[in-house]
Design a protein around this motif. Structure first.
Motif, PDB file in Angstrom:
ATOM      1  N   SER A   1       0.812  -1.221   0.000  1.00  0.00           N
ATOM      2  CA  SER A   1       0.000   0.000   0.000  1.00  0.00           C
ATOM      3  C   SER A   1       0.844   1.270   0.000  1.00  0.00           C
ATOM      4  N   PHE A   2       2.144   1.154   0.310  1.00  0.00           N
ATOM      5  CA  PHE A   2       2.972   2.355   0.242  1.00  0.00           C
ATOM      6  C   PHE A   2       3.594   2.446  -1.145  1.00  0.00           C
ATOM      7  N   GLY A   3       2.734   2.679  -2.111  1.00  0.00           N
ATOM      8  CA  GLY A   3       3.100   2.807  -3.508  1.00  0.00           C
ATOM      9  C   GLY A   3       1.855   3.143  -4.287  1.00  0.00           C
ATOM     10  N   GLY A   4       1.990   3.613  -5.510  1.00  0.00           N
ATOM     11  CA  GLY A   4       0.841   3.926  -6.337  1.00  0.00           C
ATOM     12  C   GLY A   4      -0.024   5.023  -5.751  1.00  0.00           C
ATOM     13  N   PRO A   5      -1.287   5.118  -6.154  1.00  0.00           N
ATOM     14  CA  PRO A   5      -2.174   6.183  -5.661  1.00  0.00           C
ATOM     15  C   PRO A   5      -2.406   6.136  -4.156  1.00  0.00           C
TER      16      PRO A   5
ATOM     17  N   ALA B   1       0.496   7.781  -2.406  1.00  0.00           N
ATOM     18  CA  ALA B   1       0.460   9.235  -2.500  1.00  0.00           C
ATOM     19  C   ALA B   1      -0.477   9.828  -1.450  1.00  0.00           C
ATOM     20  N   ILE B   2      -1.619   9.183  -1.247  1.00  0.00           N
ATOM     21  CA  ILE B   2      -2.583   9.647  -0.247  1.00  0.00           C
ATOM     22  C   ILE B   2      -1.979   9.538   1.154  1.00  0.00           C
ATOM     23  N   ILE B   3      -1.325   8.411   1.428  1.00  0.00           N
ATOM     24  CA  ILE B   3      -0.697   8.222   2.728  1.00  0.00           C
ATOM     25  C   ILE B   3       0.365   9.284   2.967  1.00  0.00           C
ATOM     26  N   GLY B   4       1.147   9.571   1.912  1.00  0.00           N
ATOM     27  CA  GLY B   4       2.220  10.553   2.051  1.00  0.00           C
ATOM     28  C   GLY B   4       1.697  11.918   2.445  1.00  0.00           C
ATOM     29  N   VAL B   5       0.610  12.363   1.814  1.00  0.00           N
ATOM     30  CA  VAL B   5       0.031  13.663   2.153  1.00  0.00           C
ATOM     31  C   VAL B   5      -0.507  13.652   3.582  1.00  0.00           C
ATOM     32  N   ALA B   6      -1.186  12.551   3.954  1.00  0.00           N
ATOM     33  CA  ALA B   6      -1.751  12.456   5.308  1.00  0.00           C
ATOM     34  C   ALA B   6      -0.645  12.441   6.358  1.00  0.00           C
ATOM     35  N   LEU B   7       0.437  11.734   6.066  1.00  0.00           N
ATOM     36  CA  LEU B   7       1.554  11.702   7.011  1.00  0.00           C
ATOM     37  C   LEU B   7       2.164  13.078   7.199  1.00  0.00           C
TER      38      LEU B   7
ATOM     39  N   LEU C   1      -4.300   9.478  11.240  1.00  0.00           N
ATOM     40  CA  LEU C   1      -4.060   9.321   9.810  1.00  0.00           C
ATOM     41  C   LEU C   1      -5.360   9.484   9.031  1.00  0.00           C
ATOM     42  N   PHE C   2      -6.439   8.933   9.569  1.00  0.00           N
ATOM     43  CA  PHE C   2      -7.748   9.016   8.921  1.00  0.00           C
ATOM     44  C   PHE C   2      -8.167  10.467   8.714  1.00  0.00           C
ATOM     45  N   LYS C   3      -7.934  11.308   9.702  1.00  0.00           N
ATOM     46  CA  LYS C   3      -8.304  12.716   9.582  1.00  0.00           C
ATOM     47  C   LYS C   3      -7.523  13.394   8.469  1.00  0.00           C
ATOM     48  N   GLY C   4      -6.250  13.004   8.315  1.00  0.00           N
ATOM     49  CA  GLY C   4      -5.452  13.548   7.222  1.00  0.00           C
ATOM     50  C   GLY C   4      -5.914  13.058   5.869  1.00  0.00           C
ATOM     51  N   ILE C   5      -6.371  11.819   5.814  1.00  0.00           N
ATOM     52  CA  ILE C   5      -6.885  11.243   4.569  1.00  0.00           C
ATOM     53  C   ILE C   5      -8.204  11.895   4.179  1.00  0.00           C
ATOM     54  N   SER C   6      -9.089  12.102   5.162  1.00  0.00           N
ATOM     55  CA  SER C   6     -10.445  12.588   4.879  1.00  0.00           C
ATOM     56  C   SER C   6     -10.456  14.023   4.351  1.00  0.00           C
ATOM     57  N   LYS C   7      -9.368  14.750   4.502  1.00  0.00           N
ATOM     58  CA  LYS C   7      -9.292  16.125   3.994  1.00  0.00           C
ATOM     59  C   LYS C   7      -8.954  16.171   2.510  1.00  0.00           C
ATOM     60  N   GLN C   8      -8.555  15.029   1.953  1.00  0.00           N
ATOM     61  CA  GLN C   8      -8.101  14.989   0.566  1.00  0.00           C
ATOM     62  C   GLN C   8      -9.231  14.635  -0.396  1.00  0.00           C
ATOM     63  N   LYS C   9      -9.062  15.071  -1.645  1.00  0.00           N
ATOM     64  CA  LYS C   9      -9.945  14.642  -2.714  1.00  0.00           C
ATOM     65  C   LYS C   9      -9.367  13.364  -3.293  1.00  0.00           C
ATOM     66  N   ILE C  10     -10.110  12.274  -3.202  1.00  0.00           N
ATOM     67  CA  ILE C  10      -9.579  10.949  -3.537  1.00  0.00           C
ATOM     68  C   ILE C  10     -10.258  10.397  -4.785  1.00  0.00           C
ATOM     69  N   SER C  11      -9.461   9.857  -5.679  1.00  0.00           N
ATOM     70  CA  SER C  11     -10.001   9.170  -6.845  1.00  0.00           C
ATOM     71  C   SER C  11     -10.319   7.734  -6.447  1.00  0.00           C
ATOM     72  N   LYS C  12     -11.600   7.452  -6.230  1.00  0.00           N
ATOM     73  CA  LYS C  12     -11.956   6.111  -5.788  1.00  0.00           C
ATOM     74  C   LYS C  12     -11.623   5.062  -6.841  1.00  0.00           C
TER      75      LYS C  12
END
Length: 255
Positions: A14-18, A21-27, A113-124
């Motif tokens: 999961s630490f790769g691909g889209p 990237a989401i994890i990186g921003v949340a971190l 981490l979830f709070k950082g993820i939820s602020k992002q616009k995510i391509s499902k």
């Protein structure tokens, strides 16, 4: 514990691909808190893993607890925002589920981490296609069950929430019969027992027995044992609902 050590110890594919990237921003939003406060592993079991990068040609590895956990967090953030607001009951459901599975301290870290993820616009679509490529079918069914649980946490699965889950199910490679089976576990209807067992109403006793054996095998908790004991409770809930559906039809039809 440093962020770099956590990344090496908690995540695999999961630490790769889209998703990576989401994890990186949340971190990035919690790096100061982690650096200053230290603490235990945020996700996964803390075992040293070789970092894997995402590729459409990558052979599917066995999904580990940390990878599954990150996938849950990202997809949960999509469902919670589906109706245009973040209901506190849904947020509490996520926190309580994680506390039940991982313990309070680890759940609190994951919720950061979830709070950082939820602020992002995510391509499902991108996220789900990565999960489909890398995660086994039984684990993806477990994701679906968890997402419906979140949607139902405020007492009602809205049409917007259901639409988001159905779209994600398609991207995840969950077929219509499996999707309707899991969905039926969260609705009250006289026909739900048939739907859970992936049957049409009016099925024969032999068809019901055959379907029960098939579904019991599909949803058996041992199918996700590789995710760790923390995920057995959710798997056991799906398994119990299959048993309940079968027992309901036994009583109704008298066999």
């Amino acid at each position: 514990m440093s962020v770099s050590k956590w990344i090496g110890g908690a995540l695999g594919w999961s630490f790769g691909g889209p998703i990576g990237a989401i994890i990186g921003v949340a971190l990035g939003s919690i790096v100061d808190a982690v650096s200053n406060g230290g603490g235990d592993v945020l996700l996964g079991e803390g075992k040293k893993q070789k970092r894997r990068t995402y590729s459409s040609r990558t052979q599917r590895p066995q999904t580990q607890s940390g990878d599954f956990e990150v996938s849950l967090l990202i997809l949960a953030s999509i469902v919670i925002k589906a109706d245009g607001k973040q209901d506190q009951r849904e947020l509490d459901y996520v926190r309580n589920q994680f506390s039940s599975m991982y313990g309070k301290e680890r759940a609190n870290h994951a919720f950061q981490l979830f709070k950082g993820i939820s602020k992002q616009k995510i391509s499902k679509r991108q996220v789900c296609l990565q999960i489909k490529q890398m995660m086994d079918h039984a684990s993806r069914l477990q994701l679906m069950h968890f997402l419906f649980g979140i949607a139902k946490a405020d007492g009602l699965v809205t049409s917007d929430e259901e639409r988001e889950i159905q779209i994600m199910a398609g991207y995840l490679g969950i077929n219509a019969r499996d999707y309707e089976s899991i969905k039926a576990m969260f609705y009250s209807s006289s026909d739900n027992a048939y739907t859970v067992l992936e049957l049409e109403k009016g099925a024969s006793v032999d068809e019901i027995k055959k379907a029960y054996r098939k579904m019991a095998k599909k949803y058996h908790p041992d199918r996700v044992i590789h995710l760790g004991k923390e995920h057995q409770k959710g798997a056991e809930e799906k398994f119990r609902q299959v048993q309940d559906a079968y027992e309901h039809l036994q009583k109704e039809l008298g066999f």
